[in-house]
Design an enzyme around this catalytic site. Structure first.
Site, PDB file in Angstrom:
ATOM      1  N   CYS A  63      12.129 -10.150  14.584  1.00  0.00           N
ATOM      2  CA  CYS A  63      11.636 -11.204  15.495  1.00  0.00           C
ATOM      3  C   CYS A  63      10.120 -11.058  15.613  1.00  0.00           C
ATOM      4  O   CYS A  63       9.535 -11.218  16.681  1.00  0.00           O
ATOM      5  CB  CYS A  63      12.327 -11.148  16.853  1.00  0.00           C
ATOM      6  SG  CYS A  63      12.397  -9.518  17.589  1.00  0.00           S
ATOM      7  N   ASP A  88      20.919   7.333  13.290  1.00  0.00           N
ATOM      8  CA  ASP A  88      19.622   6.799  12.901  1.00  0.00           C
ATOM      9  C   ASP A  88      19.846   5.969  11.637  1.00  0.00           C
ATOM     10  O   ASP A  88      20.306   6.477  10.618  1.00  0.00           O
ATOM     11  CB  ASP A  88      18.667   7.971  12.631  1.00  0.00           C
ATOM     12  CG  ASP A  88      17.282   7.510  12.165  1.00  0.00           C
ATOM     13  OD1 ASP A  88      17.107   6.306  11.916  1.00  0.00           O
ATOM     14  OD2 ASP A  88      16.392   8.366  12.046  1.00  0.00           O
TER      15      ASP A  88
END
Length: 777
Positions: free
Chosen positions: A320, A241
């Protein structure tokens, strides 16, 4: 008979339905259907209302912005690989394939020739509006399409969205940099970083390395597959993670020190509304709630990256998404909590030709049902779990101005026909404030410190993954340099065998996905190595301590190589991290290897790393020899040039290196060096080169080989050994002695592991028949 009759009737009905649908396909398309599915309506009023209110688009450009979002995204490709090979592919594309597309018409429409991205260095990235449907309609385009597919499979060309190429360029990585890619899958940016490490092809082991991480175990294997194409000993894939990726330690002159990275790429998970042009589902699924839910994770990942960055290092944060909650809000919060330790770099002049708009200094927060809030004070208590204070711009105008949020770059789709994107470049000026403490006086005894609860600035609560992190939470005032002292007390190497880096114990870390084999370094006194060293006359400088295998028992079937720096990381952190893959294959065992003075043959995957250290078994070949070796199976010695023949005829049987050096006086011939692995048999020689790599070299020499065609003489090649004569080629590994390659993972998922692209040598064939092994399928 009844069942058969019903089956035939059903087939006839289905055929009639297909014919009927083909006949009125125009009606269906006219009614908004394509391929039997309703076309997604590219409208979302809440999306338009949100971004118009935030004013992310310059005045007067809204219609162009929305118009661009509704148009399909042009395909972009990047020429990958190291410099000399990349230039050769570029030369081939421009002078052969692109020229054939000039003045070409398909269905009365002129084909648009691909154009280079103006801001990408050395014309190594191109974009085109050619769709797959058009590519298949014309014989000339079909040829170009086959070239793209084959070169993509071999890793020489990468289909990568234009805007995703920007973060690695702004990272400005050099061969000596230690780089962390925090959210790396699927790996297109990682391959760019590896290429930067190997800017000089004459240096087989750059000082730097890339550690590529992803939280998704399955996507890690996709990452391995991408990175493996470049054959670098300086890449390690890990599975963590990113918001609590463990802090690693390395050995520096016998002293344990914390590893800080020179460059960190932080391309975080995001809502992706900048990808609407290719992911049309975003149109109907878009909601302001997506950004609100991701903001906290993005901030934790960015903070963890900043903690592990060396002072003076550079971190690139990118998404994005166009949403300031995921973009400027994260950067502003990170800058605020860093208290001057981080600052935004001005990179406006680093990519000339790239069009962008400055980051926002003011924004509002909207709930999923359209309710707006301009500051944290306005948010009702029942919304506090959904909306957090870090989502708003700083109140203090002086503090806000000092942040220089206008240095962030937002790329809008209509400016250069791309996707939407956001990128910010951060430079670390000092240790993060929660990692600082005054220096201890010489000889002062350390007093026991009472546990202190984590500060609000510390985002990793509940995600501690090693002792050093735990201590930093109990004592938030410990500096980065002070962490060295703790590292020395944390050495757990005594609990494991020397050189064996196995997966971490389950008590230390939760394991997900496949259980990986251990990484076992070859001891210096291992009897396995001297025969190899003698057979290939390896240079004394060869770093034999960097060789490793993936098994602790039985015969070592394959040998892998890592750089000295990654060896250091592996040996000192096996209990802190889950490593999916590292190293490149350099040698494979022959079943009957003892007959050939050396039990191991060379592997094509790692030959460019290994070649500088080999002083024997080298055959210098001409361009005509390369053509013969790549198009014929086991050609006799006499088919080679007289120079190559004189070198090979007196050589003992076994693995050989075939080296081609370009001739600068013949500019029309291949101008990049080629190193191939081969096998010298009784009276013939053959290459062990994967099929796609073979086709790649033939294309670079101007030969077009149909994809499905086997090499000449494959069925009855001159000089090919029969199954009864295995001595002409090394045998395949026996099924009883399997060994996973680095990252090969579980047999249940071979297609995405490191073993997915088997070398086209005997290891890939059944029975080890040299006449059949490695033929193009």
């Amino acid at each position: 008979m009844g069942r058969r009759s019903r089956g035939r009737r059903l087939q006839q009905q289905q055929q009639q339905q297909r014919l009927g649908s083909a006949e009125d396909g125009g009606k269906r398309n006219g009614a908004g259907w394509e391929g039997g599915y309703p076309e997604i309506v590219k409208e979302n009023k809440l999306f338009e209302h949100y971004y118009q209110e935030l004013k992310i688009v310059p005045e007067g450009e809204w219609d162009q912005f929305m118009g661009a979002l509704r148009e399909p995204l042009p395909a972009t490709l990047r020429i990958t690989g190291y410099k000399s090979h990349a230039k050769e592919i570029l030369h081939c594309l421009k002078n052969k394939y692109f020229k054939e597309l000039e003045d070409l018409e398909v269905d009365g429409q002129k084909v648009e020739v691909p154009q280079p991205l103006s801001w990408y260095p050395e014309e190594l990235a191109w974009h085109t509006n050619l769709s797959r449907k058009i590519l298949r309609k014309s014989p000339q385009l079909e040829k170009f399409h086959q070239f793209l597919v084959s070169e993509t499979e071999s890793g020489n060309i990468s289909r990568q969205e234009a805007v995703s190429m920007i973060p690695p360029l702004l990272l400005n990585a050099h061969p000596h940099h230690k780089i962390l890619d925090m959210c790396a899958a699927p790996g297109s940016k990682t391959t760019q970083l590896i290429e930067m490490l190997h800017a000089d092809m004459n240096v087989p082991f750059p000082e730097g390395f890339v550690i590529a991480n992803d939280v998704d175990n399955r996507r890690c294997y996709l990452l391995v597959h991408q990175a493996k194409r470049l054959g670098s000993p300086c890449i390690m894939v890990v599975n963590h993670d990113a918001s609590c990726i463990p802090r690693l330690q390395v050995d520096v002159n016998g002293r344990k020190e914390i590893l800080f990275y020179d460059r960190i790429l932080c391309d975080v998970p995001c809502s992706g509304d900048g990808t609407m042009r290719k992911n049309v589902d975003v149109w109907k699924k878009w909601s302001a709630l997506n950004s609100l839910q991701l903001h906290g994770l993005q901030l934790r990942i960015a903070t963890r990256g900043a903690e592990q960055l060396v002072e003076g290092g550079r971190m690139v944060y990118s998404t994005c998404s166009l949403n300031p909650i995921e973009d400027e809000a994260v950067i502003a919060s990170l800058l605020e909590k860093s208290e001057g330790a981080l600052e935004l770099a001005d990179v406006s002049s680093e990519l000339p030709g790239l069009k962008w708009v400055p980051g926002l200094s003011q924004w509002k927060v909207m709930t999923k049902d359209g309710q707006w809030f301009t500051s944290w004070d306005d948010v009702p208590h029942n919304r506090h779990t959904q909306i957090r204070p870090t989502m708003f711009p700083p109140k203090d105008p002086e503090k806000l101005q000092a942040m220089h949020l206008e240095r962030c770059l937002r790329i809008l789709p209509h400016h250069q026909n791309t996707g939407g994107f956001f990128v910010a470049v951060l430079v670390k000026k000092a240790s993060m404030p929660w990692n600082k403490r005054p220096p201890k006086l010489q000889g002062e005894l350390a007093e026991p410190r009472a546990p202190v609860p984590p500060s609000p600035a510390e985002p990793m609560a509940g995600c501690t993954s090693d002792t050093s992190e735990l201590e930093s939470k109990l004592a938030p005032g410990i500096s980065d340099t002070g962490a060295v002292e703790r590292a020395e007390n944390m050495d757990s190497s005594g609990s494991k065998r020397d050189g064996v880096c196995g997966p971490p114990p389950s008590k230390k870390m939760k394991l997900f996905g496949f259980k990986e084999d251990p990484f076992v370094f070859i001891p210096e006194d291992d009897p396995l190595f001297p025969p190899i060293q003698k057979f290939y006359a390896l240079d004394p400088s060869f770093p034999k301590t960097n060789l490793l295998t993936r098994t602790t028992e039985g015969k070592k079937r394959q040998l892998y190589m890592v750089s000295k720096e990654l060896r250091n990381v592996l040996l000192n952190n096996s209990e802190r991290m889950k490593v999916i893959n590292t190293g490149i294959k350099v040698w494979c065992r022959n079943n009957s290897g003892e007959e050939f003075d050396c039990a191991f043959r060379l592997a094509q995957e790692g030959i460019y790393t290994l070649y500088p250290f080999i002083n024997s078994r080298i055959i210098t070949v001409s361009i005509e020899d390369v053509q013969v070796l790549l198009t014929q199976e086991n050609p006799f010695f006499r088919k080679l040039s007289s120079e190559a023949y004189s070198q090979v005829k007196d050589m003992a049987k076994g693995s050989v290196v075939l080296k081609y050096e370009p001739d600068p006086t013949k500019p029309d011939t291949l101008q990049c060096p080629i190193v191939l692995c081969g096998w010298r048999g009784k009276a013939s020689v053959r290459t062990f080169v994967p099929r796609n790599e073979r086709l790649h070299y033939l294309r670079m020499m101007g030969l077009e080989v149909p994809v499905g065609k086997k090499r000449e003489g494959a069925a009855a090649a001159p000089g090919a050994a029969s199954p009864a004569e295995p001595e002409d080629g090394p045998g395949a590994p026996s099924p009883a002695e399997p060994e996973h390659g680095p990252g090969a993972g579980s047999p249940a998922e071979p297609e995405v592991g490191a073993g997915a692209e088997q070398e086209a040598g005997p290891d890939a064939s059944s029975g080890g028949d040299p006449a059949e092994a490695g033929l193009p399928r």
